[in-house]
Design a protein around this motif. Structure first.
Motif, PDB file in Angstrom:
ATOM      1  N   PRO A   1       3.804   6.862  11.465  1.00  0.00           N
ATOM      2  CA  PRO A   1       5.053   6.742  10.702  1.00  0.00           C
ATOM      3  C   PRO A   1       5.078   5.406   9.967  1.00  0.00           C
ATOM      4  O   PRO A   1       4.675   4.388  10.510  1.00  0.00           O
ATOM      5  N   ARG A   2       5.522   5.436   8.705  1.00  0.00           N
ATOM      6  CA  ARG A   2       5.602   4.190   7.953  1.00  0.00           C
ATOM      7  C   ARG A   2       6.952   3.521   8.194  1.00  0.00           C
ATOM      8  O   ARG A   2       7.963   4.204   8.323  1.00  0.00           O
ATOM      9  N   ARG A   3       6.940   2.215   8.267  1.00  0.00           N
ATOM     10  CA  ARG A   3       8.192   1.458   8.337  1.00  0.00           C
ATOM     11  C   ARG A   3       8.802   1.478   6.931  1.00  0.00           C
ATOM     12  O   ARG A   3       8.070   1.459   5.938  1.00  0.00           O
TER      13      ARG A   3
ATOM     14  N   SER B   1       7.381   4.737  -8.473  1.00  0.00           N
ATOM     15  CA  SER B   1       7.182   6.080  -7.921  1.00  0.00           C
ATOM     16  C   SER B   1       8.304   6.450  -6.961  1.00  0.00           C
ATOM     17  O   SER B   1       9.067   5.590  -6.502  1.00  0.00           O
ATOM     18  N   LYS B   2       8.404   7.728  -6.660  1.00  0.00           N
ATOM     19  CA  LYS B   2       9.290   8.255  -5.623  1.00  0.00           C
ATOM     20  C   LYS B   2      10.766   7.957  -5.862  1.00  0.00           C
ATOM     21  O   LYS B   2      11.539   7.831  -4.918  1.00  0.00           O
ATOM     22  N   LEU B   3      11.143   7.853  -7.127  1.00  0.00           N
ATOM     23  CA  LEU B   3      12.556   7.641  -7.443  1.00  0.00           C
ATOM     24  C   LEU B   3      13.388   8.794  -6.875  1.00  0.00           C
ATOM     25  O   LEU B   3      14.496   8.598  -6.375  1.00  0.00           O
ATOM     26  N   ASP B   4      12.827   9.999  -6.929  1.00  0.00           N
ATOM     27  CA  ASP B   4      13.541  11.210  -6.464  1.00  0.00           C
ATOM     28  C   ASP B   4      13.946  11.117  -4.994  1.00  0.00           C
ATOM     29  O   ASP B   4      14.925  11.740  -4.576  1.00  0.00           O
ATOM     30  N   VAL B   5      13.218  10.332  -4.221  1.00  0.00           N
ATOM     31  CA  VAL B   5      13.508  10.227  -2.785  1.00  0.00           C
ATOM     32  C   VAL B   5      14.895   9.627  -2.554  1.00  0.00           C
ATOM     33  O   VAL B   5      15.580   9.944  -1.579  1.00  0.00           O
TER      34      VAL B   5
ATOM     35  N   VAL C   1       7.697   6.416 -14.617  1.00  0.00           N
ATOM     36  CA  VAL C   1       8.557   6.706 -13.474  1.00  0.00           C
ATOM     37  C   VAL C   1       8.095   8.044 -12.914  1.00  0.00           C
ATOM     38  O   VAL C   1       8.006   9.036 -13.655  1.00  0.00           O
ATOM     39  N   SER C   2       7.774   8.055 -11.627  1.00  0.00           N
ATOM     40  CA  SER C   2       7.326   9.296 -11.002  1.00  0.00           C
ATOM     41  C   SER C   2       8.494   9.880 -10.201  1.00  0.00           C
ATOM     42  O   SER C   2       9.151   9.168  -9.451  1.00  0.00           O
ATOM     43  N   VAL C   3       8.739  11.169 -10.399  1.00  0.00           N
ATOM     44  CA  VAL C   3       9.915  11.795  -9.775  1.00  0.00           C
ATOM     45  C   VAL C   3       9.525  12.994  -8.904  1.00  0.00           C
ATOM     46  O   VAL C   3      10.321  13.898  -8.677  1.00  0.00           O
ATOM     47  N   GLY C   4       8.285  13.001  -8.438  1.00  0.00           N
ATOM     48  CA  GLY C   4       7.824  14.087  -7.575  1.00  0.00           C
ATOM     49  C   GLY C   4       6.316  14.016  -7.464  1.00  0.00           C
ATOM     50  O   GLY C   4       5.670  13.193  -8.123  1.00  0.00           O
ATOM     51  N   THR C   5       5.752  14.879  -6.621  1.00  0.00           N
ATOM     52  CA  THR C   5       4.314  14.792  -6.365  1.00  0.00           C
ATOM     53  C   THR C   5       3.472  15.485  -7.448  1.00  0.00           C
ATOM     54  O   THR C   5       2.270  15.261  -7.529  1.00  0.00           O
TER      55      THR C   5
ATOM     56  N   GLY D   1       0.821  -1.209   0.000  1.00  0.00           N
ATOM     57  CA  GLY D   1       0.000   0.000   0.000  1.00  0.00           C
ATOM     58  C   GLY D   1       0.856   1.261   0.000  1.00  0.00           C
ATOM     59  O   GLY D   1       2.086   1.196   0.161  1.00  0.00           O
ATOM     60  N   ASP D   2       0.217   2.403  -0.256  1.00  0.00           N
ATOM     61  CA  ASP D   2       0.901   3.699  -0.280  1.00  0.00           C
ATOM     62  C   ASP D   2       2.021   3.775  -1.305  1.00  0.00           C
ATOM     63  O   ASP D   2       3.006   4.494  -1.125  1.00  0.00           O
ATOM     64  N   GLU D   3       1.859   3.061  -2.399  1.00  0.00           N
ATOM     65  CA  GLU D   3       2.896   3.045  -3.439  1.00  0.00           C
ATOM     66  C   GLU D   3       2.891   4.327  -4.277  1.00  0.00           C
ATOM     67  O   GLU D   3       3.784   4.533  -5.115  1.00  0.00           O
ATOM     68  N   GLY D   4       1.856   5.145  -4.089  1.00  0.00           N
ATOM     69  CA  GLY D   4       1.722   6.330  -4.930  1.00  0.00           C
ATOM     70  C   GLY D   4       0.656   6.102  -6.005  1.00  0.00           C
ATOM     71  O   GLY D   4       0.687   6.726  -7.068  1.00  0.00           O
ATOM     72  N   LYS D   5      -0.306   5.246  -5.688  1.00  0.00           N
ATOM     73  CA  LYS D   5      -1.377   4.945  -6.648  1.00  0.00           C
ATOM     74  C   LYS D   5      -2.178   6.193  -6.992  1.00  0.00           C
ATOM     75  O   LYS D   5      -2.546   6.406  -8.139  1.00  0.00           O
ATOM     76  N   GLY D   6      -2.474   7.016  -5.951  1.00  0.00           N
ATOM     77  CA  GLY D   6      -3.284   8.216  -6.164  1.00  0.00           C
ATOM     78  C   GLY D   6      -2.661   9.112  -7.222  1.00  0.00           C
ATOM     79  O   GLY D   6      -3.328   9.554  -8.158  1.00  0.00           O
ATOM     80  N   LYS D   7      -1.373   9.359  -7.089  1.00  0.00           N
ATOM     81  CA  LYS D   7      -0.672  10.218  -8.060  1.00  0.00           C
ATOM     82  C   LYS D   7      -0.733   9.622  -9.466  1.00  0.00           C
ATOM     83  O   LYS D   7      -1.036  10.312 -10.432  1.00  0.00           O
TER      84      LYS D   7
ATOM     85  N   ALA E   1      -8.135   3.489   2.830  1.00  0.00           N
ATOM     86  CA  ALA E   1      -7.237   4.031   1.805  1.00  0.00           C
ATOM     87  C   ALA E   1      -6.991   5.510   2.033  1.00  0.00           C
ATOM     88  O   ALA E   1      -7.859   6.229   2.532  1.00  0.00           O
ATOM     89  N   GLY E   2      -5.817   5.958   1.659  1.00  0.00           N
ATOM     90  CA  GLY E   2      -5.493   7.384   1.651  1.00  0.00           C
ATOM     91  C   GLY E   2      -4.670   7.623   0.400  1.00  0.00           C
ATOM     92  O   GLY E   2      -3.516   7.215   0.337  1.00  0.00           O
ATOM     93  N   HIS E   3      -5.284   8.209  -0.602  1.00  0.00           N
ATOM     94  CA  HIS E   3      -4.629   8.396  -1.901  1.00  0.00           C
ATOM     95  C   HIS E   3      -4.362   9.879  -2.109  1.00  0.00           C
ATOM     96  O   HIS E   3      -5.294  10.678  -2.175  1.00  0.00           O
ATOM     97  N   THR E   4      -3.091  10.226  -2.195  1.00  0.00           N
ATOM     98  CA  THR E   4      -2.713  11.635  -2.263  1.00  0.00           C
ATOM     99  C   THR E   4      -2.590  12.092  -3.712  1.00  0.00           C
ATOM    100  O   THR E   4      -1.924  11.449  -4.516  1.00  0.00           O
ATOM    101  N   VAL E   5      -3.241  13.208  -4.002  1.00  0.00           N
ATOM    102  CA  VAL E   5      -3.200  13.795  -5.337  1.00  0.00           C
ATOM    103  C   VAL E   5      -2.833  15.263  -5.191  1.00  0.00           C
ATOM    104  O   VAL E   5      -3.373  15.956  -4.326  1.00  0.00           O
TER     105      VAL E   5
HETATM  106  P1  GDP Z   1      -1.301   5.669  -2.322  1.00  0.00           P
HETATM  107  O1  GDP Z   1      -2.046   5.211  -1.123  1.00  0.00           O
HETATM  108  O2  GDP Z   1      -0.696   4.530  -3.075  1.00  0.00           O
HETATM  109  O3  GDP Z   1      -2.089   6.570  -3.214  1.00  0.00           O
HETATM  110  O4  GDP Z   1      -0.071   6.524  -1.783  1.00  0.00           O
HETATM  111  P2  GDP Z   1      -0.146   7.673  -0.640  1.00  0.00           P
HETATM  112  O5  GDP Z   1      -0.775   8.880  -1.206  1.00  0.00           O
HETATM  113  O6  GDP Z   1      -0.687   7.105   0.607  1.00  0.00           O
HETATM  114  O7  GDP Z   1       1.405   7.892  -0.359  1.00  0.00           O
HETATM  115  C1  GDP Z   1       2.271   8.308  -1.365  1.00  0.00           C
HETATM  116  C2  GDP Z   1       2.931   9.616  -0.915  1.00  0.00           C
HETATM  117  O8  GDP Z   1       4.034   9.889  -1.763  1.00  0.00           O
HETATM  118  C3  GDP Z   1       2.026  10.824  -1.026  1.00  0.00           C
HETATM  119  O9  GDP Z   1       2.383  11.743  -0.044  1.00  0.00           O
HETATM  120  C4  GDP Z   1       2.353  11.366  -2.420  1.00  0.00           C
HETATM  121  O10 GDP Z   1       2.108  12.757  -2.550  1.00  0.00           O
HETATM  122  C5  GDP Z   1       3.813  11.085  -2.492  1.00  0.00           C
HETATM  123  N1  GDP Z   1       4.318  10.814  -3.858  1.00  0.00           N
HETATM  124  C6  GDP Z   1       3.711  10.124  -4.857  1.00  0.00           C
HETATM  125  N2  GDP Z   1       4.541  10.014  -5.917  1.00  0.00           N
HETATM  126  C7  GDP Z   1       5.680  10.645  -5.563  1.00  0.00           C
HETATM  127  C8  GDP Z   1       6.946  10.840  -6.225  1.00  0.00           C
HETATM  128  O11 GDP Z   1       7.190  10.388  -7.343  1.00  0.00           O
HETATM  129  N3  GDP Z   1       7.901  11.513  -5.525  1.00  0.00           N
HETATM  130  C9  GDP Z   1       7.695  11.991  -4.262  1.00  0.00           C
HETATM  131  N4  GDP Z   1       8.688  12.632  -3.665  1.00  0.00           N
HETATM  132  N5  GDP Z   1       6.524  11.831  -3.624  1.00  0.00           N
HETATM  133  C10 GDP Z   1       5.549  11.145  -4.254  1.00  0.00           C
END
Ligand code: GDP
Ligand code: IMO
Ligand code: MG
Length: 431
Positions: free
Chosen positions: A309-311, A335-339, A417-421, A17-23, A44-48
């Motif tokens: 906090p996520r592990r 997702s989140k390669l930039d991290v 590939v996602s490199v930011g929000t 979960g929380d893989e960045g599906k929302g984005k 679920a909590g999907h961040t957009v």
């Molecule tokens: P979901 O549950 O799979 O939709 O993911 P969440 O929204 O719970 O968690 C993903 C978090 O990573 C959110 O805070 C997003 O804004 C953030 N995020 C998504 N894609 C990226 C990315 O490519 N880079 C960064 N830095 N943050 C991202």
């Protein structure tokens, strides 16, 4: 992903979960006509992110922030009607009128106040063995569904039946709460009044979602089915009992909206460039706390629903191979390669060892999972920002090598590939 014969696309989380599906769903929704959820609920909590605004969607599909897109909540979900309308009203207050674009299945199961009370009481009673649920009543609502005593959206239109269902449900819940030693008590009359007040508003959104989506596909519309949670939280295939209470994997997408399995054309598996988990249970590549905290801060890894906090840990290719097989994943979105940009080196979990021997498949047994040792490969970090890249060639060479290795280890093509929000911080490998 749409086009090339793909009209119905499933997007699934392929870790915990929380893989960045929302984005990713938000980005792909641009090319979709419909976006539907098929399982889970307000856990679920999907961040957009739209411009400078951030939205966290719990029950409403992530494509809703594109004007004109139609959304549906499928029968496989469990819907909390109270927080559903709160979510709609909050979006309205922030300038997004969405209500008349959202349909809800007649057959969707409702999460009622007593499911939330029971969820919390059960968790407390589990003590050290607690699952770490989101407390949203999800498991208890699915229990009632399978026990054939649930309340469905369609019941709201039949006052006598609704009253009967609520009264018997409340009585059962009160017995269970007492047995768990909880002081909480459900007031059936108050719950009935609350639901009756919501009934006209929910009934106005209710329809046969499977029929609506079938007709849409027949017209040539494009449909995106948005998964919640991730493969490792699937009630059958995940790290049971540390899982959620629904089938999160793509096979459930058809059942969960009321389409046939042959309607699904492709499955996009979303993975983070590393691994996170919120709640208890096995996490083979988990980092020791000091390093875990570093990655948590870099990735802002705090739960979108509960703020916990996520592990954190390294990318686990064995998990993603397993998830890919279960979901029939046709391509990955990373997702989140930039991290990972600032790290001097990155590690990749390539497989596991147990008693000196390689473990080929993800173990079903918890005690085996507790004893496996991940095998790592180490790659040099890239030390340059990736967040401005819009094409694969613009990524730092080290980041490209890291992605190539993920593709090799999982046997899957990486499409995005996602490199930011931000919406524009996405690379489509086919561009
Ligand atoms: P979901 O549950 O799979 O939709 O993911 P969440 O929204 O719970 O968690 C993903 C978090 O990573 C959110 O805070 C997003 O804004 C953030 N995020 C998504 N894609 C990226 C990315 O490519 N880079 C960064 N830095 N943050 C991202
Ligand atoms: P999204 O869709 C991450 C976890 C909980 C707990 C377990 C069971 O944002 O990826 P539940 O409340 O479902 O009974 O909790 O599942 N969990 C999630 N973890 N992302 C989620 O959703 C989750 N939904 C549930 O933390 O471990
Ligand atoms: Mg989330």
């Amino acid at each position: 992903m749409f086009g090339d014969g793909v009209r119905c696309l499933v997007v699934v989380g392929s870790q915990w979960g929380d893989e960045g599906k929302g984005k990713i769903v938000d980005v792909l929704a641009k090319d979709a006509d419909w976006i539907a959820r098929y399982q889970g609920g307000a856990n679920a909590g999907h961040t957009v992110r739209v411009g400078e605004d951030e939205f966290i969607l719990h029950q409403i599909p992530s494509g809703v922030l594109y004007p004109g897109k139609r959304c549906a909540l499928g029968n496989g979900m469990v819907l909390d009607p109270v927080t559903f309308f709160q979510e709609i009203d909050e979006l309205k207050a922030r300038g997004h009128e969405v209500e008349d674009r959202i349909l809800v299945s007649f057959r969707i199961q409702l999460v009622l106040s007593y499911h939330k009370l029971l969820d919390r009481a059960q968790e407390e009673s589990r003590g050290k063995g607690a699952i770490g649920t989101t407390g949203r009543g999800i498991g208890c609502a699915y229990e009632d569904k399978v026990a054939r005593v649930g309340v469905r959206a369609v019941d709201l239109a039949v006052p006598d039946r609704l009253r009967e269902l609520v009264e018997s449900g409340a009585a059962r819940a009160n017995d269970k709460l007492r047995a768990l030693g909880s002081q909480a008590e459900v007031d059936a009359a108050a719950l009935y009044d609350e639901l009756s007040a919501l009934a006209p508003r929910l009934s106005a959104r209710a329809c046969d979602v499977g029929l609506a989506l079938r007709k849409a596909l027949d017209r040539g519309d494009k449909v995106l089915l948005e998964g919640a949670q991730g493969a490792m939280l699937d009630v059958d295939h995940g790290t049971y009992p540390f899982v959620t209470s629904s089938n999160t994997t793509a096979g459930a997408a058809a059942t969960g909206v009321g389409l046939g399995p042959t309607a699904l054309d492709a499955v996009l598996g979303v993975v983070k460039a590393y691994t996170t988990r919120v709640g208890s249970g096995p996490l083979p590549t988990e980092l020791p706390e000091e390093e875990a905290a570093r990655l948590r801060e870099l990735g802002a890894e705090y739960g979108a629903t509960t703020g916990r906090p996520r592990r954190t840990g390294w990318f686990d290719a064995a998990v993603v191979r397993y998830a890919a097989r279960l979901n029939g994943v046709t391509a990955l979105a990373v997702s989140k390669l930039d991290v990972l940009d600032p790290l001097p080196e990155v590690k990749l979990g390539v497989g596991y060892r147990l008693n000196g021997e390689e473990v080929e498949e993800f173990p079903a047994d918890l005690s085996t999972l507790a004893r496996i040792e991940p095998l790592y490969e180490t790659m040099p970090g890239w030390g340059t920002p990736s967040s401005e890249a819009r094409r694969l060639e613009e990524l730092p060479a080290g980041a490209r090598a890291y992605l190539d290795r993920i593709a090799e280890l999982t046997g899957l093509p990486i499409r995005y590939v996602s490199v930011g929000t931000r919406r524009q911080q996405i690379i489509d490998a086919q561009d």
